[in-house]
Design a protein around this motif. Structure first.
Motif, PDB file in Angstrom:
ATOM      1  N   GLN A 405       0.843  -1.243  -0.037  1.00  0.00           N
ATOM      2  CA  GLN A 405      -0.022  -0.038   0.141  1.00  0.00           C
ATOM      3  C   GLN A 405       0.744   1.255  -0.039  1.00  0.00           C
ATOM      4  O   GLN A 405       1.911   1.218   0.624  1.00  0.00           O
ATOM      5  N   GLY A 406       0.384   2.160  -0.825  1.00  0.00           N
ATOM      6  CA  GLY A 406       1.353   3.470  -0.730  1.00  0.00           C
ATOM      7  C   GLY A 406       0.863   4.684  -1.461  1.00  0.00           C
ATOM      8  O   GLY A 406      -0.397   4.585  -1.702  1.00  0.00           O
ATOM      9  N   ASP A 407       1.554   5.547  -1.655  1.00  0.00           N
ATOM     10  CA  ASP A 407       1.281   6.912  -2.391  1.00  0.00           C
ATOM     11  C   ASP A 407       2.194   7.194  -3.410  1.00  0.00           C
ATOM     12  O   ASP A 407       3.458   6.840  -3.613  1.00  0.00           O
ATOM     13  N   VAL A 408       1.484   7.884  -4.648  1.00  0.00           N
ATOM     14  CA  VAL A 408       2.383   8.219  -5.908  1.00  0.00           C
ATOM     15  C   VAL A 408       1.896   9.798  -6.064  1.00  0.00           C
ATOM     16  O   VAL A 408       0.686   9.931  -6.162  1.00  0.00           O
ATOM     17  N   ARG A 409       3.088  10.487  -6.302  1.00  0.00           N
ATOM     18  CA  ARG A 409       2.900  12.076  -6.750  1.00  0.00           C
ATOM     19  C   ARG A 409       3.608  11.863  -8.298  1.00  0.00           C
ATOM     20  O   ARG A 409       4.764  11.590  -8.280  1.00  0.00           O
ATOM     21  N   ILE A 410       2.810  12.583  -9.047  1.00  0.00           N
ATOM     22  CA  ILE A 410       3.459  12.893 -10.364  1.00  0.00           C
ATOM     23  C   ILE A 410       3.140  13.923 -11.104  1.00  0.00           C
ATOM     24  O   ILE A 410       1.910  14.575 -11.013  1.00  0.00           O
ATOM     25  N   VAL A 448      -0.423  15.418  -9.905  1.00  0.00           N
ATOM     26  CA  VAL A 448      -1.551  14.710  -9.246  1.00  0.00           C
ATOM     27  C   VAL A 448      -0.996  13.685  -8.241  1.00  0.00           C
ATOM     28  O   VAL A 448       0.235  13.186  -8.524  1.00  0.00           O
ATOM     29  N   GLU A 449      -1.589  13.798  -6.992  1.00  0.00           N
ATOM     30  CA  GLU A 449      -1.339  12.884  -6.182  1.00  0.00           C
ATOM     31  C   GLU A 449      -2.259  11.885  -5.733  1.00  0.00           C
ATOM     32  O   GLU A 449      -3.465  12.015  -5.656  1.00  0.00           O
ATOM     33  N   ASN A 450      -1.997  10.495  -5.824  1.00  0.00           N
ATOM     34  CA  ASN A 450      -2.824   9.444  -5.649  1.00  0.00           C
ATOM     35  C   ASN A 450      -2.350   8.769  -4.262  1.00  0.00           C
ATOM     36  O   ASN A 450      -1.404   8.117  -3.970  1.00  0.00           O
ATOM     37  N   ASN A 451      -3.303   8.513  -3.342  1.00  0.00           N
ATOM     38  CA  ASN A 451      -2.960   8.134  -2.011  1.00  0.00           C
ATOM     39  C   ASN A 451      -3.676   6.765  -1.914  1.00  0.00           C
ATOM     40  O   ASN A 451      -4.835   6.531  -2.589  1.00  0.00           O
ATOM     41  N   ASP A 452      -3.496   6.006  -0.845  1.00  0.00           N
ATOM     42  CA  ASP A 452      -4.100   4.747  -0.762  1.00  0.00           C
ATOM     43  C   ASP A 452      -4.099   3.689  -1.762  1.00  0.00           C
ATOM     44  O   ASP A 452      -5.175   3.171  -1.762  1.00  0.00           O
ATOM     45  N   LEU A 476      -0.842   5.166 -13.791  1.00  0.00           N
ATOM     46  CA  LEU A 476      -2.141   4.887 -14.481  1.00  0.00           C
ATOM     47  C   LEU A 476      -3.350   5.538 -13.771  1.00  0.00           C
ATOM     48  O   LEU A 476      -4.196   6.313 -14.533  1.00  0.00           O
ATOM     49  N   ALA A 477      -3.329   5.590 -12.272  1.00  0.00           N
ATOM     50  CA  ALA A 477      -4.320   6.529 -11.728  1.00  0.00           C
ATOM     51  C   ALA A 477      -4.113   7.873 -12.025  1.00  0.00           C
ATOM     52  O   ALA A 477      -5.180   8.638 -11.721  1.00  0.00           O
TER      53      ALA A 477
END
Length: 480
Positions: A405-410, A448-452, A476-477
């Motif tokens: 589980q984690g977060d990605v910011r792009i 864009v930041e995608n959490n959880d 992708l998110a």
């Protein structure tokens, strides 16, 4: 009279007690000088063989031998030995013969000059290992009944050696070799360490039963500090304060058109936890190394390629010893590199070798990934071309052997996708338009930041596939 008797006893021992094991051209015994010299000796024992120009035994204490039955020697010198070791099945009677050993031998120094060592399979001409030895010296060697029960059947104080080269078979597809290397009481230096494929990339796939990596590795120098080894309960235990890998060049090639390997791939923590060799390395440093990964996905196109330059890494507390203790340390890895020689990449990775869930955390960031770097893999591998670049990408995940589980910011700019025609030279307008329908109209320029996020591991694939899924999930998110 005593000298003459001693001389006769020694010659008798050589000719009778070692009959069938030792032969020689000439035996010279000097009682006055306390020296024995064997010219052109040949030793054959348990299908192993050694020939040498000369063996000299100097500083013999005849009094200790005749009165106390103890063998005390100043120095043994072996000149130009050629040693051949042959693999054979373990002899179940070995333990009995060891228990019957009654000698008490101490040698102040054993020295070998200009030797070669070959290890072969029984009854074949195949050479599994070849070593060219410049010199070797070991001091205060002791052999007795207690020592003979151990894996290393002698005790010693200090050692040093210099080797010109080493060659050996690593597995059915790769060979291993080194240039010169030396050791001096726990400090080792190895030049030109290589893993060399036996076959080119096309021929390699004919010699593997399923999808498998082809490695080509050169390391200019490997050094170890304070290396020690002992055997505990038939397991080898290695300890070192520092291992340095300097100027490595690694190329890995994988043909994805071959059938998958169906076996479960364990994570590195489990591999280290269950390794038969026990290790405790305080620190590993990787310096100025290059890594290239190539993946063949389509028969009609060249492989996709991912490149990492100027790789520098530090690994702390790589150990599988004392895993039951409460303060067992986590293994920590910090790595920096240039992605395709232009984009700074940093990785921080931590895992607990003692954890049977194989818990880990990993985070990383990329800065300014050009479309050229992205397309070096997408274009040949998938016949897809990206337009626009990624300004930055950050990710952080915690996971185990099952899921992460984690977060990605792009952050990206003017990002679009072109699907190329079959020849790979022009874009297919129709399929490119369809692909770009799936990219958010509002996300052509975005932060864009995608959490959880959650990723399930495919246990038939490696940790690096697992990490790729984590990064891909966030991308992708962000795009869709």
């Amino acid at each position: 009279m005593l000298g003459f008797y001693a001389e006769q006893q020694i010659k008798k021992s050589f000719d009778e007690d070692l009959s069938g094991i030792l032969t020689y051209e000439e035996l010279d015994v000097s009682v006055v000088n306390r020296r024995i010299t064997l010219t052109r000796p040949e030793i054959n024992y348990a299908e192993n063989n050694m020939e040498a120009s000369e063996i000299s035994v100097d500083g013999i204490n005849y009094y200790q031998y005749l009165v106390n039955k103890k063998i005390r020697i100043g120095i043994i010198e072996i000149t130009d030995p050629e040693i051949i070791l042959r693999d054979k099945e373990e002899d179940s009677a070995t333990g009995d013969s060891e228990s019957e050993f009654e000698e008490d031998i101490v040698v102040n120094s054993v020295e070998i000059k200009n030797g070669t060592l070959l290890k072969t399979e029984n009854d074949t001409a195949t050479t599994d290992m070849f070593l060219s030895l410049r010199n070797f010296r070991i001091t205060d060697v002791s052999v007795n009944a207690e020592a003979m029960k151990k894996k290393i059947p002698f005790g010693y104080d200090t050692y040093n050696f210099e080797v010109d080269s080493l060659r050996m078979e690593l597995n059915d597809q790769h060979n291993f070799s080194t240039g010169a290397f030396s050791g001096d009481n726990g400090n080792f230096s190895i030049d030109d360490l290589r893993i060399i494929p036996k076959y080119d990339k096309v021929e390699f796939q004919r010699h593997i039963p399923y999808e498998k990596d082809r490695f080509e590795l050169l390391i200019k120098n490997v050094s170890l500090k304070d290396l020690s080894w002992i055997f505990e309960n038939d397991s080898l235990r290695l300890e070192s304060s520092l291992l340095i890998v300097n100027r490595g060049d690694l190329e890995v090639y994988r043909n994805k058109l071959i059938r998958d390997d169906p076996r479960i791939k364990t994570l590195y923590s489990e591999k280290l936890r269950n390794m038969p060799v026990k290790v405790d390395i305080n620190e590993i440093q990787v310096k100025n190394t290059k890594i290239v990964y190539q993946e063949k996905i389509n028969e009609d196109r060249p492989p996709g390629e991912v490149e990492f330059y100027e790789v520098d890494a530090e690994i702390q507390d790589l150990t599988n010893i004392g895993m039951g203790q409460e303060d067992f340390p986590k293994t920590k890895i910090t790595a920096n590199a240039l992605f395709h020689n232009e984009t700074p990449l940093q990785i921080n990775w931590e895992f607990d070798i003692s954890s049977k869930t194989d818990a880990f955390t990993i985070s990383g960031n990329l800065e300014k990934v050009s479309e050229g770097a992205i397309n070096s893999f997408l274009r040949p591998a998938m016949n897809v071309e990206a337009r626009g670049g990624i300004e930055s990408l950050y990710f952080t995940y915690s996971g185990n052997d099952d899921a992460a589980q984690g977060d990605v910011r792009i952050v990206y700019t003017d990002f679009k996708v072109n699907v190329l025609k079959d020849d790979g030279t022009e874009k297919s307008s129709f399929w490119s338009a369809v692909a770009n329908l799936f990219i958010s109209n509002d996300a052509v320029n975005d932060d864009v930041e995608n959490n959880d996020l959650e990723v399930t591991r495919d246990k038939n694939k490696s940790f690096w596939n697992y990490l790729w899924l984590m990064v891909r999930e966030g991308a992708l998110a962000s795009f869709i």
